[in-house]
Design an enzyme around this catalytic site. Sequence first.
Site, PDB file in Angstrom:
ATOM      1  N   ASP A   1       0.804  -1.219   0.000  1.00 45.68           N
ATOM      2  CA  ASP A   1       0.000   0.000   0.000  1.00 45.68           C
ATOM      3  C   ASP A   1       0.841   1.275   0.000  1.00 45.68           C
ATOM      4  OD1 ASP A   1      -3.051   0.962   0.858  1.00 45.68           O
ATOM      5  OD2 ASP A   1      -1.485   2.245   1.641  1.00 45.68           O
TER       6      ASP A   1
ATOM      7  N   VAL B   1      -5.388   2.203  -0.366  1.00 44.58           N
ATOM      8  CA  VAL B   1      -5.131   1.667  -1.701  1.00 44.58           C
ATOM      9  C   VAL B   1      -5.389   0.157  -1.701  1.00 44.58           C
ATOM     10  CG1 VAL B   1      -3.422   1.328  -3.520  1.00 44.58           C
ATOM     11  CG2 VAL B   1      -3.496   3.502  -2.282  1.00 44.58           C
ATOM     12  N   ASP B   2      -4.883  -0.523  -0.690  1.00 46.60           N
ATOM     13  CA  ASP B   2      -5.173  -1.959  -0.551  1.00 46.60           C
ATOM     14  C   ASP B   2      -6.671  -2.208  -0.481  1.00 46.60           C
ATOM     15  OD1 ASP B   2      -2.862  -3.507  -0.623  1.00 46.60           O
ATOM     16  OD2 ASP B   2      -2.343  -3.083   1.450  1.00 46.60           O
ATOM     17  N   MET B   3      -7.332  -1.480   0.407  1.00 46.36           N
ATOM     18  CA  MET B   3      -8.749  -1.744   0.640  1.00 46.36           C
ATOM     19  C   MET B   3      -9.594  -1.390  -0.582  1.00 46.36           C
ATOM     20  SD  MET B   3      -8.469  -2.978   3.656  1.00 46.36           S
ATOM     21  CE  MET B   3      -9.995  -2.968   4.595  1.00 46.36           C
TER      22      MET B   3
ATOM     23  N   GLY C   1      -9.361  -4.076  -3.104  1.00 43.48           N
ATOM     24  CA  GLY C   1     -10.255  -5.186  -2.789  1.00 43.48           C
ATOM     25  C   GLY C   1     -11.668  -4.920  -3.267  1.00 43.48           C
TER      26      GLY C   1
END
Length: 400
Positions: free
Chosen positions: A144, A172-174, A177
Amino acid sequence: MNTAAAKRPLEGIRVIDLSRVLAGPLCGQMLADMGAEVIKVEAPGGDENRQWGPMNPAGHSCNFMSVNRGKRGITLNLKTEGGRAVLDQLLAKADVLLHSFLPGTARALGIEEDVLRERHPHLVVAGISAFGASGELADRPGYDALLQAFSGIMSITGERDGAPVRSGVSFVDMATGVMAYCGVLTALMGRHRSRQGDLVHVSLLETAVSLLGYHGVGWMEAGVLPKREGSGLGHLIPYQCFRCRDGEVLTGALNDHTWVKLCRAVERPDLERDPGLATNAGRVARRAEVVGEFEKIFASGTVAYWLDRLEAGGVPIAPLHTIDQALSHPQSVANGMVVEVEGPEGKPLKLLGSPFKVGKGPNHAPRRPPLLGEHSEDVLRELLAMDAAQVNALRAQGAI
Protein backbone atom coordinates in the site's frame (compact mmCIF):
# COMPACT_ATOMS: atom_id res chain seq x y z
CA MET A 1 -39.88 -12.19 6.99
CA ASN A 2 -37.48 -14.28 9.06
CA THR A 3 -34.28 -12.41 8.24
CA ALA A 4 -32.14 -15.06 9.94
CA ALA A 5 -33.21 -17.52 7.25
CA ALA A 6 -33.19 -15.05 4.34
CA LYS A 7 -31.00 -16.06 1.42
CA ARG A 8 -28.11 -13.80 0.58
CA PRO A 9 -27.52 -12.74 -3.04
CA LEU A 10 -24.41 -14.83 -3.76
CA GLU A 11 -25.46 -18.13 -2.21
CA GLY A 12 -24.46 -20.96 -4.53
CA ILE A 13 -21.23 -19.25 -5.67
CA ARG A 14 -18.03 -20.98 -4.57
CA VAL A 15 -14.78 -19.02 -4.31
CA ILE A 16 -11.23 -20.31 -3.87
CA ASP A 17 -9.25 -17.51 -2.24
CA LEU A 18 -5.49 -17.88 -2.70
CA SER A 19 -4.83 -14.20 -2.07
CA ARG A 20 -2.83 -12.76 0.81
CA VAL A 21 -2.59 -9.65 3.00
CA LEU A 22 -5.46 -7.15 2.45
CA ALA A 23 -6.77 -6.46 -1.07
CA GLY A 24 -7.69 -9.96 -2.25
CA PRO A 25 -8.82 -11.18 1.18
CA LEU A 26 -11.12 -8.16 1.50
CA CYS A 27 -12.70 -9.05 -1.85
CA GLY A 28 -13.19 -12.61 -0.57
CA GLN A 29 -14.75 -11.34 2.64
CA MET A 30 -17.20 -9.15 0.74
CA LEU A 31 -18.18 -12.14 -1.39
CA ALA A 32 -18.66 -14.22 1.77
CA ASP A 33 -20.73 -11.48 3.38
CA MET A 34 -23.10 -11.65 0.44
CA GLY A 35 -23.48 -15.42 0.74
CA ALA A 36 -20.71 -16.97 -1.35
CA GLU A 37 -18.91 -20.04 -0.04
CA VAL A 38 -15.32 -18.85 0.29
CA ILE A 39 -12.46 -21.24 0.96
CA LYS A 40 -9.27 -19.50 2.00
CA VAL A 41 -6.22 -21.45 0.89
CA GLU A 42 -2.96 -20.71 2.69
CA ALA A 43 0.52 -22.12 2.49
CA PRO A 44 1.36 -24.26 5.52
CA GLY A 45 3.12 -21.26 7.06
CA GLY A 46 0.00 -19.14 6.75
CA ASP A 47 -0.85 -15.74 5.28
CA GLU A 48 1.82 -13.25 6.42
CA ASN A 49 -1.08 -11.11 7.57
CA ARG A 50 -1.52 -13.48 10.52
CA GLN A 51 1.75 -12.18 11.98
CA TRP A 52 0.89 -8.49 11.79
CA GLY A 53 -0.41 -6.69 14.88
CA PRO A 54 -2.15 -5.61 16.80
CA MET A 55 -3.10 -8.94 18.38
CA ASN A 56 -6.31 -9.41 20.34
CA PRO A 57 -6.17 -10.89 23.88
CA ALA A 58 -6.43 -14.42 22.45
CA GLY A 59 -3.36 -13.82 20.28
CA HIS A 60 -5.12 -13.52 16.91
CA SER A 61 -4.11 -10.84 14.42
CA CYS A 62 -6.65 -8.03 14.13
CA ASN A 63 -5.12 -7.34 10.71
CA PHE A 64 -5.98 -10.86 9.53
CA MET A 65 -9.39 -10.89 11.17
CA SER A 66 -10.37 -7.63 9.49
CA VAL A 67 -10.51 -9.20 6.01
CA ASN A 68 -11.21 -12.92 6.46
CA ARG A 69 -14.66 -13.18 8.02
CA GLY A 70 -17.01 -15.78 6.57
CA LYS A 71 -14.37 -18.12 5.12
CA ARG A 72 -13.37 -21.71 5.73
CA GLY A 73 -9.61 -22.15 5.89
CA ILE A 74 -7.41 -24.90 4.46
CA THR A 75 -3.69 -25.26 3.84
CA LEU A 76 -2.14 -26.41 0.57
CA ASN A 77 1.51 -26.56 -0.33
CA LEU A 78 1.38 -25.57 -3.99
CA LYS A 79 5.07 -26.35 -4.35
CA THR A 80 4.15 -30.03 -4.16
CA GLU A 81 2.49 -32.09 -6.88
CA GLY A 82 -0.17 -33.24 -4.43
CA GLY A 83 -1.03 -29.70 -3.38
CA ARG A 84 -1.39 -28.55 -6.98
CA ALA A 85 -3.55 -31.58 -7.80
CA VAL A 86 -5.90 -30.79 -4.91
CA LEU A 87 -6.16 -27.18 -6.04
CA ASP A 88 -7.04 -28.29 -9.57
CA GLN A 89 -9.81 -30.50 -8.24
CA LEU A 90 -11.16 -27.65 -6.13
CA LEU A 91 -11.14 -25.27 -9.09
CA ALA A 92 -13.19 -27.75 -11.10
CA LYS A 93 -15.94 -27.27 -8.51
CA ALA A 94 -15.51 -23.53 -8.03
CA ASP A 95 -16.89 -20.42 -9.72
CA VAL A 96 -14.18 -17.90 -8.80
CA LEU A 97 -10.46 -17.98 -8.11
CA LEU A 98 -8.84 -15.07 -6.29
CA HIS A 99 -5.06 -14.91 -6.28
CA SER A 100 -2.29 -12.39 -5.75
CA PHE A 101 0.64 -14.28 -7.27
CA LEU A 102 3.15 -12.42 -9.39
CA PRO A 103 3.16 -13.66 -13.00
CA GLY A 104 6.46 -15.48 -12.53
CA THR A 105 5.25 -17.21 -9.39
CA ALA A 106 2.00 -18.24 -11.06
CA ARG A 107 3.98 -19.80 -13.92
CA ALA A 108 6.20 -21.68 -11.50
CA LEU A 109 3.14 -23.09 -9.73
CA GLY A 110 1.46 -24.05 -12.99
CA ILE A 111 -1.56 -21.82 -12.46
CA GLU A 112 -0.95 -19.14 -15.06
CA GLU A 113 -4.06 -17.72 -16.68
CA ASP A 114 -3.85 -19.52 -20.02
CA VAL A 115 -3.61 -22.89 -18.30
CA LEU A 116 -6.51 -22.11 -15.99
CA ARG A 117 -8.72 -20.87 -18.81
CA GLU A 118 -8.06 -24.03 -20.82
CA ARG A 119 -8.63 -26.45 -17.95
CA HIS A 120 -11.53 -24.59 -16.33
CA PRO A 121 -13.36 -22.48 -18.94
CA HIS A 122 -16.24 -21.83 -16.50
CA LEU A 123 -13.95 -20.17 -13.96
CA VAL A 124 -13.71 -16.45 -13.21
CA VAL A 125 -10.03 -15.84 -12.45
CA ALA A 126 -9.29 -12.63 -10.55
CA GLY A 127 -5.63 -11.67 -10.27
CA ILE A 128 -4.60 -8.91 -7.85
CA SER A 129 -1.16 -7.42 -8.32
CA ALA A 130 0.84 -4.38 -7.30
CA PHE A 131 1.78 -2.83 -10.65
CA GLY A 132 -0.73 -4.35 -13.08
CA ALA A 133 -0.76 -7.26 -15.52
CA SER A 134 1.18 -5.45 -18.27
CA GLY A 135 4.35 -3.40 -18.53
CA GLU A 136 7.92 -3.74 -17.36
CA LEU A 137 6.98 -3.63 -13.67
CA ALA A 138 4.32 -6.36 -13.84
CA ASP A 139 6.51 -8.81 -11.92
CA ARG A 140 7.44 -6.34 -9.18
CA PRO A 141 5.89 -6.82 -5.71
CA GLY A 142 4.41 -3.88 -3.86
CA TYR A 143 2.39 -2.81 -0.87
CA ASP A 144 0.00 0.00 0.00
CA ALA A 145 2.47 2.68 1.09
CA LEU A 146 4.74 1.99 -1.89
CA LEU A 147 1.86 2.62 -4.26
CA GLN A 148 0.74 5.72 -2.38
CA ALA A 149 4.21 7.04 -3.19
CA PHE A 150 4.47 5.68 -6.74
CA SER A 151 1.04 6.94 -7.83
CA GLY A 152 1.61 10.51 -6.69
CA ILE A 153 -0.98 10.36 -3.92
CA MET A 154 1.62 10.81 -1.19
CA SER A 155 2.98 13.91 -2.93
CA ILE A 156 -0.30 15.72 -2.23
CA THR A 157 -0.86 14.36 1.28
CA GLY A 158 0.42 16.30 4.28
CA GLU A 159 0.81 19.88 5.42
CA ARG A 160 1.68 22.60 2.92
CA ASP A 161 5.23 23.11 4.17
CA GLY A 162 5.72 19.66 5.60
CA ALA A 163 6.96 16.29 4.43
CA PRO A 164 4.78 13.92 2.38
CA VAL A 165 2.58 11.75 4.60
CA ARG A 166 1.22 8.24 4.24
CA SER A 167 -2.53 8.03 4.70
CA GLY A 168 -3.39 6.65 8.12
CA VAL A 169 -5.43 3.82 6.59
CA SER A 170 -4.32 1.34 3.91
CA PHE A 171 -6.88 2.75 1.51
CA VAL A 172 -5.13 1.67 -1.70
CA ASP A 173 -5.17 -1.96 -0.55
CA MET A 174 -8.75 -1.74 0.64
CA ALA A 175 -10.03 0.12 -2.43
CA THR A 176 -8.30 -2.48 -4.63
CA GLY A 177 -10.25 -5.19 -2.79
CA VAL A 178 -13.47 -3.32 -3.59
CA MET A 179 -12.40 -2.99 -7.24
CA ALA A 180 -11.74 -6.73 -7.33
CA TYR A 181 -15.21 -7.38 -5.92
CA CYS A 182 -16.72 -5.20 -8.66
CA GLY A 183 -14.69 -7.02 -11.32
CA VAL A 184 -15.68 -10.46 -10.05
CA LEU A 185 -19.38 -9.60 -9.99
CA THR A 186 -19.13 -8.11 -13.49
CA ALA A 187 -17.45 -11.27 -14.79
CA LEU A 188 -20.05 -13.47 -13.08
CA MET A 189 -22.80 -11.47 -14.77
CA GLY A 190 -21.03 -11.97 -18.10
CA ARG A 191 -20.76 -15.69 -17.41
CA HIS A 192 -24.47 -15.84 -16.72
CA ARG A 193 -25.01 -14.75 -20.32
CA SER A 194 -22.12 -16.45 -22.13
CA ARG A 195 -21.67 -19.56 -19.94
CA GLN A 196 -17.93 -18.85 -20.07
CA GLY A 197 -15.63 -17.61 -17.33
CA ASP A 198 -13.35 -14.64 -17.74
CA LEU A 199 -10.24 -12.91 -16.44
CA VAL A 200 -10.29 -10.01 -14.00
CA HIS A 201 -7.16 -7.93 -13.46
CA VAL A 202 -6.88 -5.36 -10.70
CA SER A 203 -3.82 -3.77 -9.15
CA LEU A 204 -2.82 -1.34 -6.46
CA LEU A 205 -1.35 0.94 -9.13
CA GLU A 206 -4.49 1.10 -11.27
CA THR A 207 -6.64 1.68 -8.20
CA ALA A 208 -4.37 4.42 -6.87
CA VAL A 209 -4.14 6.22 -10.23
CA SER A 210 -7.92 6.04 -10.66
CA LEU A 211 -8.34 7.59 -7.21
CA LEU A 212 -6.39 10.65 -8.31
CA GLY A 213 -9.72 11.68 -9.83
CA TYR A 214 -10.01 15.39 -10.52
CA HIS A 215 -6.40 15.92 -9.42
CA GLY A 216 -5.22 13.79 -12.35
CA VAL A 217 -7.59 15.35 -14.84
CA GLY A 218 -6.68 18.80 -13.54
CA TRP A 219 -3.06 18.23 -14.42
CA MET A 220 -3.76 16.64 -17.82
CA GLU A 221 -6.34 19.21 -18.94
CA ALA A 222 -5.52 22.38 -17.01
CA GLY A 223 -1.82 21.94 -16.30
CA VAL A 224 -2.42 22.28 -12.54
CA LEU A 225 -0.07 20.17 -10.43
CA PRO A 226 -1.74 19.81 -7.01
CA LYS A 227 0.18 20.46 -3.81
CA ARG A 228 -0.15 19.33 -0.24
CA GLU A 229 -2.99 21.16 1.50
CA GLY A 230 -3.13 19.59 4.95
CA SER A 231 -6.75 18.97 5.96
CA GLY A 232 -8.06 21.42 3.39
CA LEU A 233 -8.53 21.83 -0.35
CA GLY A 234 -6.61 24.44 -2.30
CA HIS A 235 -9.57 25.24 -4.54
CA LEU A 236 -12.15 25.72 -1.73
CA ILE A 237 -11.60 28.35 0.97
CA PRO A 238 -12.33 27.96 3.83
CA TYR A 239 -12.77 24.22 4.09
CA GLN A 240 -10.46 22.43 6.54
CA CYS A 241 -9.88 21.49 10.16
CA PHE A 242 -9.90 24.23 12.74
CA ARG A 243 -8.69 23.89 16.34
CA CYS A 244 -11.19 24.64 19.08
CA ARG A 245 -10.58 24.92 22.82
CA ASP A 246 -10.99 21.18 23.38
CA GLY A 247 -10.53 19.53 19.99
CA GLU A 248 -10.91 20.10 16.28
CA VAL A 249 -13.72 20.39 13.76
CA LEU A 250 -13.76 20.24 9.98
CA THR A 251 -16.01 22.77 8.34
CA GLY A 252 -16.15 25.46 5.72
CA ALA A 253 -17.95 26.88 2.73
CA LEU A 254 -18.22 24.60 -0.29
CA ASN A 255 -20.08 27.29 -2.23
CA ASP A 256 -20.87 31.00 -2.02
CA HIS A 257 -24.33 30.42 -0.51
CA THR A 258 -22.80 28.44 2.36
CA TRP A 259 -20.20 31.19 2.83
CA VAL A 260 -23.01 33.54 3.80
CA LYS A 261 -24.42 30.96 6.23
CA LEU A 262 -20.97 30.42 7.74
CA CYS A 263 -20.37 34.12 8.30
CA ARG A 264 -23.75 34.45 10.00
CA ALA A 265 -23.24 31.35 12.16
CA VAL A 266 -19.95 32.76 13.52
CA GLU A 267 -21.44 36.28 13.76
CA ARG A 268 -19.02 37.97 11.38
CA PRO A 269 -21.12 40.33 9.23
CA ASP A 270 -17.95 42.16 8.21
CA LEU A 271 -16.73 39.07 6.36
CA GLU A 272 -20.12 38.58 4.76
CA ARG A 273 -20.20 42.20 3.53
CA ASP A 274 -16.65 42.15 2.11
CA PRO A 275 -17.18 42.10 -1.70
CA GLY A 276 -13.75 40.59 -2.25
CA LEU A 277 -14.79 37.49 -0.29
CA ALA A 278 -18.22 37.00 -1.84
CA THR A 279 -16.95 34.42 -4.33
CA ASN A 280 -14.80 31.35 -3.83
CA ALA A 281 -12.26 32.75 -6.29
CA GLY A 282 -11.90 35.84 -4.13
CA ARG A 283 -11.47 33.78 -0.99
CA VAL A 284 -8.87 31.55 -2.67
CA ALA A 285 -6.91 34.69 -3.61
CA ARG A 286 -6.95 35.80 0.04
CA ARG A 287 -6.46 32.31 1.50
CA ALA A 288 -4.06 33.21 4.32
CA GLU A 289 -6.26 36.07 5.52
CA VAL A 290 -9.49 34.05 5.49
CA VAL A 291 -8.00 30.97 7.12
CA GLY A 292 -6.28 33.11 9.74
CA GLU A 293 -9.58 34.77 10.68
CA PHE A 294 -11.38 31.48 11.06
CA GLU A 295 -8.55 29.97 13.09
CA LYS A 296 -9.07 32.78 15.62
CA ILE A 297 -12.84 32.39 15.51
CA PHE A 298 -12.90 28.66 16.24
CA ALA A 299 -10.20 28.88 18.91
CA SER A 300 -12.63 30.93 20.98
CA GLY A 301 -15.17 28.10 21.56
CA THR A 302 -15.50 24.41 22.27
CA VAL A 303 -16.25 21.67 19.75
CA ALA A 304 -19.78 21.27 21.13
CA TYR A 305 -20.40 25.00 20.92
CA TRP A 306 -19.42 25.22 17.25
CA LEU A 307 -21.27 22.03 16.34
CA ASP A 308 -24.47 23.49 17.77
CA ARG A 309 -24.06 26.88 16.11
CA LEU A 310 -23.05 25.71 12.65
CA GLU A 311 -25.53 22.85 12.46
CA ALA A 312 -28.29 25.28 13.45
CA GLY A 313 -27.07 27.62 10.72
CA GLY A 314 -27.10 24.94 8.02
CA VAL A 315 -23.31 24.77 7.67
CA PRO A 316 -21.67 21.32 7.17
CA ILE A 317 -19.43 20.49 10.13
CA ALA A 318 -17.91 17.37 11.66
CA PRO A 319 -15.89 16.80 14.81
CA LEU A 320 -12.45 15.28 14.33
CA HIS A 321 -13.11 11.86 15.86
CA THR A 322 -10.59 9.33 17.03
CA ILE A 323 -11.18 5.73 15.92
CA ASP A 324 -12.83 4.75 19.20
CA GLN A 325 -15.20 7.71 18.98
CA ALA A 326 -16.13 6.93 15.38
CA LEU A 327 -16.82 3.23 16.04
CA SER A 328 -18.87 3.89 19.17
CA HIS A 329 -20.87 6.72 17.61
CA PRO A 330 -24.60 5.89 17.45
CA GLN A 331 -24.65 6.61 13.72
CA SER A 332 -21.98 3.98 12.99
CA VAL A 333 -23.78 1.48 15.20
CA ALA A 334 -27.20 2.24 13.69
CA ASN A 335 -25.87 1.49 10.20
CA GLY A 336 -24.42 -1.88 11.13
CA MET A 337 -20.76 -0.94 10.88
CA VAL A 338 -19.87 -2.87 14.04
CA VAL A 339 -20.83 -6.56 13.99
CA GLU A 340 -20.16 -9.51 16.25
CA VAL A 341 -19.34 -13.13 15.41
CA GLU A 342 -18.43 -15.93 17.78
CA GLY A 343 -14.67 -16.28 18.19
CA PRO A 344 -12.64 -19.50 18.38
CA GLU A 345 -12.69 -19.38 22.19
CA GLY A 346 -16.46 -18.88 22.24
CA LYS A 347 -16.13 -15.19 23.03
CA PRO A 348 -17.58 -12.58 20.64
CA LEU A 349 -15.32 -10.98 18.07
CA LYS A 350 -16.15 -7.42 17.08
CA LEU A 351 -15.51 -6.74 13.40
CA LEU A 352 -16.36 -4.04 10.88
CA GLY A 353 -19.62 -4.44 8.98
CA SER A 354 -20.24 -4.40 5.25
CA PRO A 355 -20.03 -0.94 3.64
CA PHE A 356 -23.18 -1.65 1.64
CA LYS A 357 -26.44 -3.34 2.48
CA VAL A 358 -28.64 -5.44 0.19
CA GLY A 359 -32.31 -5.87 1.04
CA LYS A 360 -33.40 -6.59 4.58
CA GLY A 361 -31.52 -9.82 5.09
CA PRO A 362 -28.20 -10.33 6.92
CA ASN A 363 -25.35 -8.37 5.38
CA HIS A 364 -22.38 -10.01 7.01
CA ALA A 365 -21.27 -13.61 7.19
CA PRO A 366 -21.71 -15.12 10.67
CA ARG A 367 -18.62 -17.34 10.36
CA ARG A 368 -15.52 -16.04 12.14
CA PRO A 369 -12.13 -15.80 10.39
CA PRO A 370 -10.60 -19.29 10.23
CA LEU A 371 -7.65 -20.60 12.17
CA LEU A 372 -4.78 -21.77 9.98
CA GLY A 373 -5.86 -24.96 8.20
CA GLU A 374 -8.90 -25.30 10.45
CA HIS A 375 -11.19 -26.78 7.79
CA SER A 376 -8.72 -28.69 5.61
CA GLU A 377 -10.08 -32.13 6.34
CA ASP A 378 -13.73 -31.02 6.20
CA VAL A 379 -13.31 -29.37 2.79
CA LEU A 380 -11.41 -32.30 1.28
CA ARG A 381 -14.03 -34.75 2.52
CA GLU A 382 -17.06 -32.67 1.49
CA LEU A 383 -15.96 -31.32 -1.88
CA LEU A 384 -13.54 -33.98 -3.10
CA ALA A 385 -15.00 -37.03 -1.34
CA MET A 386 -11.62 -37.95 0.15
CA ASP A 387 -11.46 -40.46 2.95
CA ALA A 388 -9.24 -40.29 6.02
CA ALA A 389 -6.50 -42.35 4.37
CA GLN A 390 -6.28 -39.98 1.40
CA VAL A 391 -6.19 -36.92 3.64
CA ASN A 392 -3.47 -38.48 5.80
CA ALA A 393 -1.47 -39.37 2.70
CA LEU A 394 -1.55 -35.74 1.56
CA ARG A 395 -0.52 -34.65 5.02
CA ALA A 396 2.38 -37.11 4.99
CA GLN A 397 3.52 -35.73 1.62
CA GLY A 398 3.54 -32.20 3.02
CA ALA A 399 0.82 -31.23 0.52
CA ILE A 400 -1.55 -29.85 3.19
